[in-house]
Design a protein around this motif. Sequence first.
Motif, PDB file in Angstrom:
ATOM      1  N   PRO A 122      -8.475  -9.616 -16.236  1.00 52.42           N
ATOM      2  CA  PRO A 122      -8.864  -8.517 -17.130  1.00 52.42           C
ATOM      3  C   PRO A 122      -9.585  -9.078 -18.360  1.00 52.42           C
ATOM      4  N   VAL A 123     -10.809  -8.605 -18.609  1.00 46.52           N
ATOM      5  CA  VAL A 123     -11.618  -9.126 -19.714  1.00 46.52           C
ATOM      6  C   VAL A 123     -12.108  -7.972 -20.580  1.00 46.52           C
ATOM      7  N   SER A 124     -11.982  -8.121 -21.878  1.00 49.11           N
ATOM      8  CA  SER A 124     -12.512  -7.146 -22.831  1.00 49.11           C
ATOM      9  C   SER A 124     -13.266  -7.888 -23.915  1.00 49.11           C
ATOM     10  N   ALA A 125     -14.013  -7.151 -24.729  1.00 50.03           N
ATOM     11  CA  ALA A 125     -14.793  -7.768 -25.793  1.00 50.03           C
ATOM     12  C   ALA A 125     -14.813  -6.844 -27.006  1.00 50.03           C
ATOM     13  N   GLU A 126     -14.916  -7.431 -28.174  1.00 50.40           N
ATOM     14  CA  GLU A 126     -14.979  -6.641 -29.398  1.00 50.40           C
ATOM     15  C   GLU A 126     -15.796  -7.381 -30.453  1.00 50.40           C
ATOM     16  N   VAL A 127     -16.380  -6.591 -31.376  1.00 48.51           N
ATOM     17  CA  VAL A 127     -17.185  -7.148 -32.463  1.00 48.51           C
ATOM     18  C   VAL A 127     -16.634  -6.610 -33.788  1.00 48.51           C
ATOM     19  N   PRO A 128     -15.580  -7.214 -34.308  1.00 48.91           N
ATOM     20  CA  PRO A 128     -15.080  -6.785 -35.616  1.00 48.91           C
ATOM     21  C   PRO A 128     -16.010  -7.256 -36.724  1.00 48.91           C
ATOM     22  N   ILE A 129     -16.018  -6.540 -37.836  1.00 52.99           N
ATOM     23  CA  ILE A 129     -16.829  -6.917 -38.997  1.00 52.99           C
ATOM     24  C   ILE A 129     -15.903  -7.407 -40.097  1.00 52.99           C
ATOM     25  N   GLY A 130     -16.152  -8.593 -40.618  1.00 56.47           N
ATOM     26  CA  GLY A 130     -15.310  -9.137 -41.677  1.00 56.47           C
ATOM     27  C   GLY A 130     -15.471 -10.637 -41.778  1.00 56.47           C
ATOM     28  N   ASP A 131     -14.562 -11.265 -42.473  1.00 52.08           N
ATOM     29  CA  ASP A 131     -14.573 -12.715 -42.613  1.00 52.08           C
ATOM     30  C   ASP A 131     -14.081 -13.339 -41.300  1.00 52.08           C
ATOM     31  N   PRO A 132     -14.847 -14.231 -40.690  1.00 49.84           N
ATOM     32  CA  PRO A 132     -14.448 -14.788 -39.392  1.00 49.84           C
ATOM     33  C   PRO A 132     -13.076 -15.447 -39.402  1.00 49.84           C
ATOM     34  N   VAL A 133     -12.765 -16.214 -40.434  1.00 46.09           N
ATOM     35  CA  VAL A 133     -11.467 -16.888 -40.491  1.00 46.09           C
ATOM     36  C   VAL A 133     -10.343 -15.865 -40.583  1.00 46.09           C
ATOM     37  N   GLU A 134     -10.489 -14.884 -41.468  1.00 48.55           N
ATOM     38  CA  GLU A 134      -9.442 -13.879 -41.636  1.00 48.55           C
ATOM     39  C   GLU A 134      -9.245 -13.050 -40.372  1.00 48.55           C
ATOM     40  N   GLU A 135     -10.330 -12.678 -39.709  1.00 47.42           N
ATOM     41  CA  GLU A 135     -10.220 -11.883 -38.487  1.00 47.42           C
ATOM     42  C   GLU A 135      -9.512 -12.674 -37.385  1.00 47.42           C
ATOM     43  N   LEU A 136      -9.835 -13.938 -37.255  1.00 50.51           N
ATOM     44  CA  LEU A 136      -9.211 -14.743 -36.211  1.00 50.51           C
ATOM     45  C   LEU A 136      -7.773 -15.101 -36.555  1.00 50.51           C
ATOM     46  N   LEU A 137      -7.479 -15.276 -37.832  1.00 58.04           N
ATOM     47  CA  LEU A 137      -6.087 -15.497 -38.231  1.00 58.04           C
ATOM     48  C   LEU A 137      -5.232 -14.285 -37.891  1.00 58.04           C
ATOM     49  N   GLU A 138      -5.796 -13.113 -38.047  1.00 61.38           N
ATOM     50  CA  GLU A 138      -5.069 -11.902 -37.683  1.00 61.38           C
ATOM     51  C   GLU A 138      -4.796 -11.892 -36.174  1.00 61.38           C
ATOM     52  N   ALA A 139      -5.762 -12.368 -35.401  1.00 60.37           N
ATOM     53  CA  ALA A 139      -5.587 -12.419 -33.948  1.00 60.37           C
ATOM     54  C   ALA A 139      -4.465 -13.370 -33.555  1.00 60.37           C
TER      55      ALA A 139
END
Length: 302
Positions: A243-260
């Motif tokens: 199962p594969v999905s994709a998303e394009v969040p807008i924001g600071d790359p480090v902060e967005e990935l830390l949330e992930a």
Amino acid sequence: MTAENRSADQTSTNLGILVGYDGSELAARALEYGAAEATRRKAPLTVVAAYTVPAMIYPNIASMPEENEEEAALRAVEKRLGEAAGLLRDHAGKVSYRADQGDAAGVLRDLSAHARTVVVGARGRGGFMGRILGSVSTALSAHSHCPTIVVPDHRTEPDGARVVVAVDGSDAGRLAMFTAAEVANSRNAALDIVSVLPAGDEWLYWYPELELSAEVSGRRKKQLETALEAEVAAVAQQFPDLPVSAEVPIGDPVEELLEATKTAQLTVLGTRGRGAVRSALLGSVSRGVLHHADGPVMVVPS
């Protein structure tokens, strides 16, 4: 620990999942993580402990110890490996143990050329101890020949959660994507491909070819979403049951990935991407995520 287990001067061509162990609590968690990874991927498990021998100068014969420093250091590290063997007593797969002389980061870097994945704790003690993110995990993530998984001390990975991979249009990001797909497939987990679109003026740093206008936001987001559709199709072709999905969040790359990292069972990054300093061994985003991640992070070398 026998001479066969030491194997300091004999490197196997297939070390499988390589775990750096220094006897610390976090190293024990990395050992548990590495054992689970070896089971999932049907790979051998290799546990290595590094030791150094300081140069000592004695003013006279009477001040010399009964046992030389190298023998004492080797005996101590073999005792440590014995502790690791106790922790792995229920592991059903093949396990090898190594006591190698040298700097811990250097030992793991050299051995990584013969491994599928290296697993280390974010911090440790003795040969594996460092700063907020340990010196070994920092150096290894930048110089390893194979993917490196850094296990933090914040929490245990959630069962059944997704694997997240960050892409940015670079070759390093695409390599990380297919590596993450292979890992997710081995774990029966979903793969989420994320391409973070920096907000506002940050666009000029990440995408200097763009003009800054009110129209850029929607246009660039659609471009990235279209590009990700092609990436999803490429992954699906190679891993049809994943199962594969994709998303394009807008924001600071480090902060967005830390949330992930708070919910993903694994977050996968390339060593470097589209940043201004492309020659840096470990990019600013990868470095920022590694230093503050709440979950395990895999760094895939270019």
